[in-house]
Design a protein around this motif. Structure first.
Motif, PDB file in Angstrom:
ATOM      1  N   PRO A  88       0.806  -1.229   0.000  1.00  0.00           N
ATOM      2  CA  PRO A  88       0.000   0.000   0.000  1.00  0.00           C
ATOM      3  C   PRO A  88       0.838   1.277   0.000  1.00  0.00           C
ATOM      4  N   ALA A  89       1.942   1.301   0.773  1.00  0.00           N
ATOM      5  CA  ALA A  89       2.761   2.512   0.845  1.00  0.00           C
ATOM      6  C   ALA A  89       3.362   2.846  -0.518  1.00  0.00           C
ATOM      7  N   ARG A  90       3.895   1.839  -1.193  1.00  0.00           N
ATOM      8  CA  ARG A  90       4.459   2.072  -2.528  1.00  0.00           C
ATOM      9  C   ARG A  90       3.358   2.427  -3.516  1.00  0.00           C
ATOM     10  N   ALA A  91       2.194   1.822  -3.359  1.00  0.00           N
ATOM     11  CA  ALA A  91       1.086   2.116  -4.269  1.00  0.00           C
ATOM     12  C   ALA A  91       0.670   3.584  -4.180  1.00  0.00           C
ATOM     13  N   VAL A  92       0.747   4.172  -2.978  1.00  0.00           N
ATOM     14  CA  VAL A  92       0.411   5.595  -2.819  1.00  0.00           C
ATOM     15  C   VAL A  92       1.370   6.455  -3.646  1.00  0.00           C
ATOM     16  N   GLY A  93       2.660   6.147  -3.566  1.00  0.00           N
ATOM     17  CA  GLY A  93       3.634   6.912  -4.332  1.00  0.00           C
ATOM     18  C   GLY A  93       3.404   6.792  -5.827  1.00  0.00           C
ATOM     19  N   PHE A  94       3.159   5.575  -6.294  1.00  0.00           N
ATOM     20  CA  PHE A  94       2.875   5.371  -7.719  1.00  0.00           C
ATOM     21  C   PHE A  94       1.588   6.082  -8.115  1.00  0.00           C
ATOM     22  N   ALA A  95       0.591   6.065  -7.215  1.00  0.00           N
ATOM     23  CA  ALA A  95      -0.679   6.726  -7.524  1.00  0.00           C
ATOM     24  C   ALA A  95      -0.482   8.226  -7.741  1.00  0.00           C
ATOM     25  N   LEU A  96       0.388   8.838  -6.943  1.00  0.00           N
ATOM     26  CA  LEU A  96       0.681  10.261  -7.137  1.00  0.00           C
ATOM     27  C   LEU A  96       1.350  10.509  -8.487  1.00  0.00           C
ATOM     28  N   ILE A  97       2.271   9.622  -8.865  1.00  0.00           N
ATOM     29  CA  ILE A  97       2.921   9.755 -10.174  1.00  0.00           C
ATOM     30  C   ILE A  97       1.893   9.612 -11.286  1.00  0.00           C
ATOM     31  N   TRP A  98       1.028   8.599 -11.171  1.00  0.00           N
ATOM     32  CA  TRP A  98      -0.002   8.408 -12.196  1.00  0.00           C
ATOM     33  C   TRP A  98      -0.960   9.590 -12.240  1.00  0.00           C
ATOM     34  N   ALA A  99      -1.292  10.151 -11.070  1.00  0.00           N
ATOM     35  CA  ALA A  99      -2.163  11.330 -11.038  1.00  0.00           C
ATOM     36  C   ALA A  99      -1.509  12.499 -11.759  1.00  0.00           C
ATOM     37  N   ALA A 100      -0.196  12.649 -11.574  1.00  0.00           N
ATOM     38  CA  ALA A 100       0.534  13.721 -12.257  1.00  0.00           C
ATOM     39  C   ALA A 100       0.482  13.533 -13.770  1.00  0.00           C
ATOM     40  N   LEU A 101       0.669  12.296 -14.209  1.00  0.00           N
ATOM     41  CA  LEU A 101       0.609  12.026 -15.644  1.00  0.00           C
ATOM     42  C   LEU A 101      -0.794  12.273 -16.191  1.00  0.00           C
ATOM     43  N   LEU A 102      -1.807  11.906 -15.407  1.00  0.00           N
ATOM     44  CA  LEU A 102      -3.184  12.136 -15.831  1.00  0.00           C
ATOM     45  C   LEU A 102      -3.490  13.627 -15.924  1.00  0.00           C
ATOM     46  N   ILE A 103      -3.030  14.391 -14.942  1.00  0.00           N
ATOM     47  CA  ILE A 103      -3.231  15.849 -14.965  1.00  0.00           C
ATOM     48  C   ILE A 103      -2.566  16.449 -16.188  1.00  0.00           C
ATOM     49  N   TYR A 104      -1.323  16.032 -16.440  1.00  0.00           N
ATOM     50  CA  TYR A 104      -0.585  16.588 -17.577  1.00  0.00           C
ATOM     51  C   TYR A 104      -1.277  16.252 -18.904  1.00  0.00           C
ATOM     52  N   THR A 105      -1.722  14.995 -19.047  1.00  0.00           N
ATOM     53  CA  THR A 105      -2.372  14.584 -20.289  1.00  0.00           C
ATOM     54  C   THR A 105      -3.706  15.298 -20.475  1.00  0.00           C
ATOM     55  N   ALA A 106      -4.518  15.346 -19.419  1.00  0.00           N
ATOM     56  CA  ALA A 106      -5.830  15.995 -19.512  1.00  0.00           C
ATOM     57  C   ALA A 106      -5.687  17.482 -19.804  1.00  0.00           C
ATOM     58  N   GLU A 107      -4.704  18.111 -19.157  1.00  0.00           N
ATOM     59  CA  GLU A 107      -4.479  19.539 -19.398  1.00  0.00           C
ATOM     60  C   GLU A 107      -4.071  19.778 -20.847  1.00  0.00           C
ATOM     61  N   GLY A 108      -3.268  18.862 -21.395  1.00  0.00           N
ATOM     62  CA  GLY A 108      -2.853  19.008 -22.783  1.00  0.00           C
ATOM     63  C   GLY A 108      -4.012  18.900 -23.750  1.00  0.00           C
ATOM     64  N   PHE A 109      -4.895  17.917 -23.508  1.00  0.00           N
ATOM     65  CA  PHE A 109      -6.075  17.768 -24.360  1.00  0.00           C
ATOM     66  C   PHE A 109      -6.982  18.986 -24.236  1.00  0.00           C
ATOM     67  N   TRP A 110      -7.170  19.493 -23.018  1.00  0.00           N
ATOM     68  CA  TRP A 110      -8.024  20.653 -22.808  1.00  0.00           C
ATOM     69  C   TRP A 110      -7.467  21.879 -23.511  1.00  0.00           C
ATOM     70  N   ALA A 111      -6.158  22.074 -23.414  1.00  0.00           N
ATOM     71  CA  ALA A 111      -5.523  23.232 -24.054  1.00  0.00           C
ATOM     72  C   ALA A 111      -5.636  23.136 -25.578  1.00  0.00           C
ATOM     73  N   ALA A 112      -5.445  21.923 -26.132  1.00  0.00           N
ATOM     74  CA  ALA A 112      -5.539  21.757 -27.577  1.00  0.00           C
ATOM     75  C   ALA A 112      -6.970  21.992 -28.065  1.00  0.00           C
ATOM     76  N   ARG A 113      -7.939  21.516 -27.290  1.00  0.00           N
ATOM     77  CA  ARG A 113      -9.336  21.710 -27.676  1.00  0.00           C
ATOM     78  C   ARG A 113      -9.731  23.168 -27.602  1.00  0.00           C
ATOM     79  N   ARG A 114      -9.230  23.852 -26.579  1.00  0.00           N
ATOM     80  CA  ARG A 114      -9.548  25.278 -26.427  1.00  0.00           C
ATOM     81  C   ARG A 114      -8.935  26.087 -27.574  1.00  0.00           C
ATOM     82  N   LYS A 115      -7.734  25.691 -27.964  1.00  0.00           N
ATOM     83  CA  LYS A 115      -7.060  26.395 -29.057  1.00  0.00           C
ATOM     84  C   LYS A 115      -7.791  26.200 -30.383  1.00  0.00           C
ATOM     85  N   ALA A 116      -8.381  24.997 -30.554  1.00  0.00           N
ATOM     86  CA  ALA A 116      -9.074  24.697 -31.817  1.00  0.00           C
ATOM     87  C   ALA A 116     -10.419  25.390 -31.931  1.00  0.00           C
ATOM     88  N   MET A 117     -10.987  25.837 -30.802  1.00  0.00           N
ATOM     89  CA  MET A 117     -12.315  26.464 -30.818  1.00  0.00           C
ATOM     90  C   MET A 117     -12.260  27.901 -31.342  1.00  0.00           C
TER      91      MET A 117
END
Length: 291
Positions: A262-291
Protein backbone atom coordinates in the motif's frame (compact mmCIF):
# COMPACT_ATOMS: atom_id res chain seq x y z
CA UNK A 1 3.82 13.57 -36.88
CA UNK A 2 1.84 10.29 -37.23
CA UNK A 3 4.94 8.40 -38.37
CA UNK A 4 6.86 9.74 -35.39
CA UNK A 5 4.13 8.58 -32.99
CA UNK A 6 4.22 5.05 -34.45
CA UNK A 7 8.03 4.89 -34.20
CA UNK A 8 8.13 6.14 -30.61
CA UNK A 9 5.26 3.93 -29.38
CA UNK A 10 6.83 0.82 -30.94
CA UNK A 11 10.13 1.61 -29.22
CA UNK A 12 8.46 2.02 -25.82
CA UNK A 13 6.54 -1.26 -26.13
CA UNK A 14 9.72 -3.15 -27.01
CA UNK A 15 11.48 -1.60 -24.00
CA UNK A 16 8.54 -2.54 -21.82
CA UNK A 17 9.06 -6.20 -22.73
CA UNK A 18 12.86 -6.03 -22.46
CA UNK A 19 12.98 -7.49 -18.90
CA UNK A 20 11.73 -10.79 -20.37
CA UNK A 21 14.90 -10.89 -22.48
CA UNK A 22 17.27 -9.77 -19.74
CA UNK A 23 15.91 -12.32 -17.27
CA UNK A 24 17.09 -15.06 -19.64
CA UNK A 25 20.75 -14.00 -19.36
CA UNK A 26 21.34 -15.96 -16.18
CA UNK A 27 24.99 -16.10 -15.09
CA UNK A 28 26.05 -13.05 -17.10
CA UNK A 29 26.94 -10.07 -14.84
CA UNK A 30 25.27 -6.74 -15.59
CA UNK A 31 28.54 -5.09 -16.69
CA UNK A 32 29.23 -7.91 -19.14
CA UNK A 33 25.69 -7.73 -20.52
CA UNK A 34 26.33 -4.01 -21.11
CA UNK A 35 29.51 -4.83 -23.04
CA UNK A 36 27.65 -7.35 -25.19
CA UNK A 37 24.95 -4.78 -25.94
CA UNK A 38 27.57 -2.26 -27.06
CA UNK A 39 29.63 -4.64 -29.18
CA UNK A 40 26.86 -6.55 -30.94
CA UNK A 41 24.83 -3.38 -31.50
CA UNK A 42 27.71 -1.98 -33.54
CA UNK A 43 28.02 -5.25 -35.48
CA UNK A 44 24.30 -5.19 -36.26
CA UNK A 45 24.35 -1.52 -37.25
CA UNK A 46 27.43 -2.11 -39.42
CA UNK A 47 25.51 -4.78 -41.34
CA UNK A 48 22.58 -2.40 -41.81
CA UNK A 49 24.88 0.38 -43.04
CA UNK A 50 26.64 -2.03 -45.41
CA UNK A 51 23.36 -3.22 -46.90
CA UNK A 52 22.28 0.37 -47.41
CA UNK A 53 25.75 1.46 -48.57
CA UNK A 54 25.45 4.36 -46.22
CA UNK A 55 29.01 5.27 -45.20
CA UNK A 56 29.60 8.75 -46.63
CA UNK A 57 28.44 10.56 -43.49
CA UNK A 58 31.02 8.82 -41.29
CA UNK A 59 34.06 10.57 -42.67
CA UNK A 60 32.47 13.99 -42.25
CA UNK A 61 31.38 13.19 -38.68
CA UNK A 62 34.83 11.95 -37.65
CA UNK A 63 36.37 15.23 -38.83
CA UNK A 64 34.08 17.36 -36.65
CA UNK A 65 35.20 17.39 -32.99
CA UNK A 66 32.01 19.09 -31.88
CA UNK A 67 29.84 16.36 -33.40
CA UNK A 68 32.05 13.65 -31.93
CA UNK A 69 31.92 15.31 -28.53
CA UNK A 70 28.14 15.55 -28.58
CA UNK A 71 27.73 11.90 -29.49
CA UNK A 72 30.30 10.87 -26.88
CA UNK A 73 28.09 12.55 -24.27
CA UNK A 74 24.92 10.88 -25.56
CA UNK A 75 26.76 7.52 -25.68
CA UNK A 76 27.83 7.96 -22.04
CA UNK A 77 24.24 8.74 -21.01
CA UNK A 78 23.05 5.68 -22.87
CA UNK A 79 25.66 3.46 -21.20
CA UNK A 80 24.63 4.70 -17.75
CA UNK A 81 20.97 4.08 -18.53
CA UNK A 82 21.66 0.59 -19.88
CA UNK A 83 23.78 -0.48 -16.91
CA UNK A 84 21.34 0.74 -14.26
CA UNK A 85 18.44 -0.91 -16.06
CA UNK A 86 20.22 -4.24 -16.56
CA UNK A 87 21.31 -4.29 -12.93
CA UNK A 88 17.81 -3.50 -11.65
CA UNK A 89 16.28 -6.35 -13.68
CA UNK A 90 18.91 -8.81 -12.45
CA UNK A 91 18.39 -7.60 -8.87
CA UNK A 92 14.61 -8.22 -9.12
CA UNK A 93 13.79 -4.52 -8.99
CA UNK A 94 11.79 -4.18 -12.19
CA UNK A 95 9.10 -2.20 -10.34
CA UNK A 96 11.73 0.37 -9.29
CA UNK A 97 12.91 0.59 -12.89
CA UNK A 98 9.35 1.11 -14.10
CA UNK A 99 9.02 4.06 -11.71
CA UNK A 100 11.98 5.69 -13.43
CA UNK A 101 10.26 5.53 -16.77
CA UNK A 102 7.00 6.81 -15.30
CA UNK A 103 8.91 9.83 -13.97
CA UNK A 104 10.85 10.34 -17.20
CA UNK A 105 8.04 12.05 -19.18
CA UNK A 106 7.91 14.85 -16.62
CA UNK A 107 11.71 15.01 -16.54
CA UNK A 108 11.55 15.46 -20.32
CA UNK A 109 9.10 18.31 -19.82
CA UNK A 110 11.42 20.02 -17.31
CA UNK A 111 14.37 19.60 -19.67
CA UNK A 112 12.32 21.18 -22.42
CA UNK A 113 11.66 24.17 -20.14
CA UNK A 114 15.21 24.58 -18.85
CA UNK A 115 17.15 23.84 -22.03
CA UNK A 116 14.82 24.38 -25.00
CA UNK A 117 12.99 27.34 -23.40
CA UNK A 118 9.60 25.70 -23.78
CA UNK A 119 6.89 27.40 -21.72
CA UNK A 120 4.56 25.50 -19.41
CA UNK A 121 1.01 26.31 -18.43
CA UNK A 122 -0.27 26.26 -14.84
CA UNK A 123 -1.72 22.76 -15.23
CA UNK A 124 1.59 21.41 -16.43
CA UNK A 125 3.42 22.88 -13.45
CA UNK A 126 0.76 21.29 -11.21
CA UNK A 127 1.48 17.89 -12.75
CA UNK A 128 5.19 18.28 -12.04
CA UNK A 129 4.46 19.30 -8.44
CA UNK A 130 2.24 16.23 -7.88
CA UNK A 131 4.94 13.97 -9.33
CA UNK A 132 7.51 15.55 -7.03
CA UNK A 133 5.19 14.80 -4.11
CA UNK A 134 5.07 11.18 -5.21
CA UNK A 135 8.86 10.93 -5.30
CA UNK A 136 9.05 12.61 -1.88
CA UNK A 137 6.55 10.10 -0.45
CA UNK A 138 8.48 7.13 -1.81
CA UNK A 139 11.70 8.60 -0.44
CA UNK A 140 10.19 9.05 3.01
CA UNK A 141 8.73 5.53 3.03
CA UNK A 142 11.97 3.87 1.91
CA UNK A 143 14.26 6.10 3.95
CA UNK A 144 16.31 6.91 0.85
CA UNK A 145 15.91 8.39 -2.59
CA UNK A 146 14.56 5.99 -5.23
CA UNK A 147 17.97 6.16 -6.91
CA UNK A 148 17.24 3.56 -9.59
CA UNK A 149 14.21 5.49 -10.80
CA UNK A 150 15.96 8.88 -10.66
CA UNK A 151 19.10 7.61 -12.42
CA UNK A 152 17.05 6.05 -15.22
CA UNK A 153 14.81 9.10 -15.62
CA UNK A 154 17.63 11.64 -15.73
CA UNK A 155 19.95 9.65 -17.99
CA UNK A 156 17.26 8.86 -20.53
CA UNK A 157 15.72 12.32 -20.35
CA UNK A 158 18.99 13.99 -21.26
CA UNK A 159 19.71 11.29 -23.84
CA UNK A 160 16.40 12.15 -25.51
CA UNK A 161 17.42 15.81 -25.55
CA UNK A 162 20.78 14.99 -27.15
CA UNK A 163 19.16 12.87 -29.85
CA UNK A 164 16.46 15.44 -30.57
CA UNK A 165 19.08 18.13 -31.22
CA UNK A 166 21.64 15.81 -32.88
CA UNK A 167 23.23 16.63 -36.22
CA UNK A 168 22.82 13.09 -37.55
CA UNK A 169 19.82 10.92 -38.31
CA UNK A 170 18.63 7.96 -36.27
CA UNK A 171 20.74 5.22 -37.88
CA UNK A 172 23.86 7.34 -38.30
CA UNK A 173 23.67 8.79 -34.80
CA UNK A 174 23.27 5.45 -33.05
CA UNK A 175 26.07 3.97 -35.16
CA UNK A 176 28.40 6.78 -34.12
CA UNK A 177 27.44 6.36 -30.46
CA UNK A 178 28.27 2.67 -30.49
CA UNK A 179 31.45 3.32 -32.48
CA UNK A 180 32.66 5.81 -29.87
CA UNK A 181 32.44 3.20 -27.13
CA UNK A 182 33.51 0.19 -29.20
CA UNK A 183 37.26 0.37 -28.36
CA UNK A 184 36.50 0.26 -24.63
CA UNK A 185 33.64 -2.25 -24.84
CA UNK A 186 35.34 -4.51 -27.35
CA UNK A 187 38.64 -4.44 -25.48
CA UNK A 188 37.01 -5.17 -22.12
CA UNK A 189 34.93 -8.04 -23.53
CA UNK A 190 37.97 -9.55 -25.25
CA UNK A 191 39.96 -9.34 -22.01
CA UNK A 192 37.20 -11.05 -20.01
CA UNK A 193 37.02 -13.89 -22.49
CA UNK A 194 40.79 -14.28 -22.79
CA UNK A 195 41.20 -14.36 -19.02
CA UNK A 196 38.38 -16.86 -18.52
CA UNK A 197 36.35 -14.43 -16.41
CA UNK A 198 33.50 -13.96 -18.88
CA UNK A 199 30.14 -15.42 -17.90
CA UNK A 200 29.61 -15.97 -21.63
CA UNK A 201 32.22 -18.77 -21.66
CA UNK A 202 30.33 -20.79 -19.04
CA UNK A 203 26.80 -20.09 -20.24
CA UNK A 204 24.53 -22.49 -22.11
CA UNK A 205 24.39 -22.25 -25.93
CA UNK A 206 20.94 -20.62 -25.63
CA UNK A 207 22.22 -17.87 -23.33
CA UNK A 208 25.24 -17.34 -25.60
CA UNK A 209 22.89 -16.95 -28.56
CA UNK A 210 20.83 -14.41 -26.63
CA UNK A 211 24.01 -12.43 -25.87
CA UNK A 212 24.67 -12.19 -29.60
CA UNK A 213 21.06 -11.12 -30.17
CA UNK A 214 21.60 -8.23 -27.75
CA UNK A 215 22.69 -6.23 -30.80
CA UNK A 216 19.43 -6.13 -32.78
CA UNK A 217 17.28 -6.22 -29.64
CA UNK A 218 19.11 -3.10 -28.43
CA UNK A 219 19.49 -1.27 -31.72
CA UNK A 220 16.00 -1.65 -33.19
CA UNK A 221 14.04 0.19 -30.44
CA UNK A 222 16.76 2.85 -30.19
CA UNK A 223 16.49 3.48 -33.92
CA UNK A 224 12.73 3.71 -33.60
CA UNK A 225 13.05 6.07 -30.63
CA UNK A 226 15.58 8.33 -32.32
CA UNK A 227 13.48 8.48 -35.48
CA UNK A 228 10.38 9.32 -33.44
CA UNK A 229 12.18 11.92 -31.31
CA UNK A 230 13.14 13.89 -34.42
CA UNK A 231 9.56 14.01 -35.70
CA UNK A 232 7.43 14.91 -32.66
CA UNK A 233 7.60 17.47 -29.82
CA UNK A 234 9.51 16.41 -26.72
CA UNK A 235 6.41 16.80 -24.57
CA UNK A 236 4.46 14.34 -26.76
CA UNK A 237 7.44 12.00 -26.74
CA UNK A 238 7.19 11.91 -22.95
CA UNK A 239 3.45 11.15 -22.97
CA UNK A 240 3.90 8.15 -25.27
CA UNK A 241 6.42 6.69 -22.86
CA UNK A 242 3.66 5.59 -20.48
CA UNK A 243 3.33 2.35 -22.47
CA UNK A 244 6.81 1.06 -21.58
CA UNK A 245 6.77 1.38 -17.79
CA UNK A 246 3.19 0.12 -17.61
CA UNK A 247 4.28 -3.15 -19.21
CA UNK A 248 7.34 -3.29 -16.93
CA UNK A 249 5.24 -2.72 -13.80
CA UNK A 250 2.78 -5.44 -14.75
CA UNK A 251 5.64 -7.87 -15.37
CA UNK A 252 7.30 -7.03 -12.06
CA UNK A 253 4.15 -7.34 -9.95
CA UNK A 254 2.26 -10.19 -11.60
CA UNK A 255 4.97 -12.31 -13.24
CA UNK A 256 7.87 -11.95 -10.81
CA UNK A 257 5.82 -11.03 -7.70
CA UNK A 258 7.96 -8.09 -6.61
CA UNK A 259 6.69 -6.24 -3.51
CA UNK A 260 4.07 -3.60 -4.21
CA UNK A 261 2.42 -2.81 -0.90
CA UNK A 262 0.00 0.00 0.00
CA UNK A 263 2.76 2.51 0.84
CA UNK A 264 4.46 2.07 -2.53
CA UNK A 265 1.09 2.12 -4.27
CA UNK A 266 0.41 5.59 -2.82
CA UNK A 267 3.63 6.91 -4.33
CA UNK A 268 2.87 5.37 -7.72
CA UNK A 269 -0.68 6.73 -7.52
CA UNK A 270 0.68 10.26 -7.14
CA UNK A 271 2.92 9.76 -10.17
CA UNK A 272 0.00 8.41 -12.20
CA UNK A 273 -2.16 11.33 -11.04
CA UNK A 274 0.53 13.72 -12.26
CA UNK A 275 0.61 12.03 -15.64
CA UNK A 276 -3.18 12.14 -15.83
CA UNK A 277 -3.23 15.85 -14.96
CA UNK A 278 -0.59 16.59 -17.58
CA UNK A 279 -2.37 14.58 -20.29
CA UNK A 280 -5.83 16.00 -19.51
CA UNK A 281 -4.48 19.54 -19.40
CA UNK A 282 -2.85 19.01 -22.78
CA UNK A 283 -6.08 17.77 -24.36
CA UNK A 284 -8.02 20.65 -22.81
CA UNK A 285 -5.52 23.23 -24.05
CA UNK A 286 -5.54 21.76 -27.58
CA UNK A 287 -9.34 21.71 -27.68
CA UNK A 288 -9.55 25.28 -26.43
CA UNK A 289 -7.06 26.39 -29.06
CA UNK A 290 -9.07 24.70 -31.82
CA UNK A 291 -12.32 26.46 -30.82
Amino acid sequence: MQTGIVYALAAYLIWGLLPLFLKQLQGIPAAEVLLHRMVWSLVFLGIVLALRRNWRWLGDALRQPRVLGGFAVSAALLAINWFVYIWSVQANRVVDASLGYFINPLISVLIGVLVLRERLRVGQWLAIAVAAAGVAWLTWQAGQLPWIAIALALSFGFYGLMRKTAALGALEGLSLETLVFFPVAGGALAWLMASGQAGFDHATPWVQFLCLMAGPITAVPLLLFAAGARRIPMSLLGILQYAGPTVQLLLGVFLWHEPFGPARAVGFALIWAALLIYTAEGFWAARRKAM
